[in-house]
Design a protein around this motif. Structure first.
Motif, short mmCIF file in Angstrom:
data_model
loop_
_atom_site.label_atom_id
_atom_site.label_comp_id
_atom_site.label_asym_id
_atom_site.label_seq_id
_atom_site.Cartn_x
_atom_site.Cartn_y
_atom_site.Cartn_z
N ALA A 295 77.57 -67.17 23.54
CA ALA A 295 77.92 -65.90 24.17
C ALA A 295 76.73 -65.33 24.93
O ALA A 295 76.87 -64.85 26.07
CB ALA A 295 78.39 -64.90 23.10
N ALA A 296 75.55 -65.38 24.31
CA ALA A 296 74.35 -64.85 24.96
C ALA A 296 73.98 -65.66 26.19
O ALA A 296 73.54 -65.10 27.21
CB ALA A 296 73.19 -64.83 23.97
N GLY A 297 74.15 -66.98 26.12
CA GLY A 297 73.84 -67.83 27.27
C GLY A 297 74.71 -67.49 28.46
O GLY A 297 74.22 -67.38 29.59
N LEU A 298 76.02 -67.31 28.21
CA LEU A 298 76.92 -66.91 29.27
C LEU A 298 76.53 -65.54 29.82
O LEU A 298 76.50 -65.33 31.05
CB LEU A 298 78.35 -66.85 28.74
N GLY A 299 76.19 -64.63 28.92
CA GLY A 299 75.83 -63.27 29.34
C GLY A 299 74.56 -63.24 30.16
O GLY A 299 74.52 -62.59 31.22
N ILE A 300 73.53 -63.92 29.71
CA ILE A 300 72.24 -63.84 30.39
C ILE A 300 72.28 -64.56 31.75
O ILE A 300 71.69 -64.11 32.73
CB ILE A 300 71.11 -64.42 29.51
N LEU A 301 73.02 -65.68 31.82
CA LEU A 301 73.17 -66.37 33.11
C LEU A 301 73.87 -65.48 34.12
O LEU A 301 73.44 -65.35 35.27
CB LEU A 301 73.96 -67.67 32.93
N SER A 302 74.95 -64.84 33.68
CA SER A 302 75.71 -63.96 34.57
C SER A 302 74.88 -62.75 34.98
O SER A 302 74.89 -62.33 36.13
CB SER A 302 77.00 -63.50 33.88
N LEU A 303 74.14 -62.18 34.01
CA LEU A 303 73.33 -61.00 34.30
C LEU A 303 72.24 -61.30 35.31
O LEU A 303 72.07 -60.57 36.29
CB LEU A 303 72.72 -60.47 33.00
N TYR A 304 71.49 -62.36 35.09
CA TYR A 304 70.37 -62.67 35.99
C TYR A 304 70.89 -63.07 37.37
O TYR A 304 70.26 -62.74 38.39
CB TYR A 304 69.50 -63.77 35.39
N ALA A 305 72.03 -63.77 37.41
CA ALA A 305 72.60 -64.11 38.71
C ALA A 305 73.04 -62.85 39.44
O ALA A 305 72.83 -62.70 40.65
CB ALA A 305 73.80 -65.05 38.52
N GLY A 306 73.63 -61.90 38.70
CA GLY A 306 74.04 -60.63 39.30
C GLY A 306 72.86 -59.82 39.79
O GLY A 306 72.89 -59.23 40.87
N LEU A 307 71.80 -59.77 38.99
CA LEU A 307 70.60 -59.03 39.38
C LEU A 307 69.93 -59.66 40.59
O LEU A 307 69.28 -58.97 41.39
CB LEU A 307 69.61 -58.97 38.21
N ALA A 308 70.07 -60.98 40.72
CA ALA A 308 69.43 -61.68 41.83
C ALA A 308 70.17 -61.47 43.15
O ALA A 308 69.54 -61.33 44.20
CB ALA A 308 69.33 -63.17 41.52
N VAL A 309 71.51 -61.45 43.11
CA VAL A 309 72.28 -61.38 44.36
C VAL A 309 72.82 -59.99 44.65
O VAL A 309 73.22 -59.71 45.78
CB VAL A 309 73.46 -62.38 44.33
#
Length: 288
Positions: free
Chosen positions: A80-94
């Motif tokens: 769950a955390a892996g999915l969350g952190i990947l999505s979060l950092y991708a969102g923060l980046a773009v």
């Protein structure tokens, strides 16, 4: 709920808000680093640093070896955390940090409370009011996203919020006497998940050497945030710990506004205020 921690009844507040500050700084740094490098490289780097830190601290703290059940819960939490952190950092980046961070935070705070409603029945009136206000906050921030130019990243923020909120629920099932041992399992699973995604998508993991210290610091801050949440949850109710730690977008938004000069419109400001008020109401309504 466990007995109060080293700070007495205020332990959940101290650990929860401490985690919020650490996570907010980590997310700001992670988003900024992902804009100058690759999302996968930054995430893998910070997870690797977190793994080493958790392993060392587990040994220094002389924690007991996690049981099979604790390992299973920690592994599920890692997914769950892996999915969350990947999505979060991708969102923060773009996208815009001022949109991605608060939407993620509201959902990460609300998901554990919704789970509590399903499993334990309706919460106190203040919590219900907080949930309603959280929905309003998401709508307001989404409206800002629609009005702004460029990509907002809100779809990634929603996915991140669900993932991180689910992590809060799952990791609370781990033995309250353990902190860093289960985090080793969480980090191992997260690393495996991100590595698998990179392999399938053939993503780049290159990180400039000059950015390695920053990535290491992000990893330490993120680990401090997770440890703070686990200590807060061990000192008080899950819902209280979840909403306190989910105030981290305030840190991220302030840093983005001050250092990156991101614009804050009227609707955006109201949405941020509503998110903060929702978190406070949910925490107050769940407090003993």
């Amino acid at each position: 709920m466990a007995d109060a921690g080293p700070f007495g009844p205020a332990s959940v507040l101290v650990f929860g808000l401490g985690a919020a500050v650490a996570w907010g700084m980590a997310d700001f740094g992670g988003g900024l680093a992902s804009r100058r490098s690759t999302v996968y490289g930054v995430v893998l780097g910070m997870l690797a640093v977190g793994l080493v830190a958790a392993l060392v601290l587990a040994i220094v703290r002389r924690e007991a070896i996690p049981s099979t059940a604790d390992v299973a819960w920690a592994a599920l939490g890692g997914l769950a955390a892996g999915l969350g952190i990947l999505s979060l950092y991708a969102g923060l980046a773009v996208g815009r940090m001022g949109i991605v961070a608060p939407v993620t935070g509201v959902l990460a705070a609300t998901v554990p409370v919704v789970a509590g409603i399903v499993l334990e029945g309706l919460p106190p009136p203040l919590v219900l009011l907080g949930i309603a206000l959280a929905v309003v906050a998401v709508v307001l921030v989404s409206r800002v996203a629609d009005a702004s130019s460029g990509r907002s990243g809100i779809e990634l923020a929603i996915l991140a919020g669900i993932g991180l909120g689910t992590f809060s629920i799952v990791i609370s099932r781990v033995d309250e006497r353990l902190v860093f041992g289960p985090l080793v399992v969480v980090r191992l699973v997260e690393l495996a998940l991100v590595a698998a995604v990179v392999a399938v998508l053939r993503g780049s993991v290159r990180v400039p050497r000059s950015m390695l210290p920053a990535v290491a610091l992000i990893g330490v801050l993120d680990m401090a945030g997770i440890a703070g949440f686990m200590l807060a949850e061990a000192s008080g109710a899950l819902a209280v710990a979840a909403v306190l730690t989910s105030m981290y977008p305030v840190t991220t938004v302030v840093l983005a506004a001050v250092l990156l000069h991101e614009p804050v419109t009227r609707h955006h400001a109201v949405g941020i205020a509503a998110a903060a008020a929702a978190i406070v109401l949910i925490g107050a309504g769940q407090a003993p």
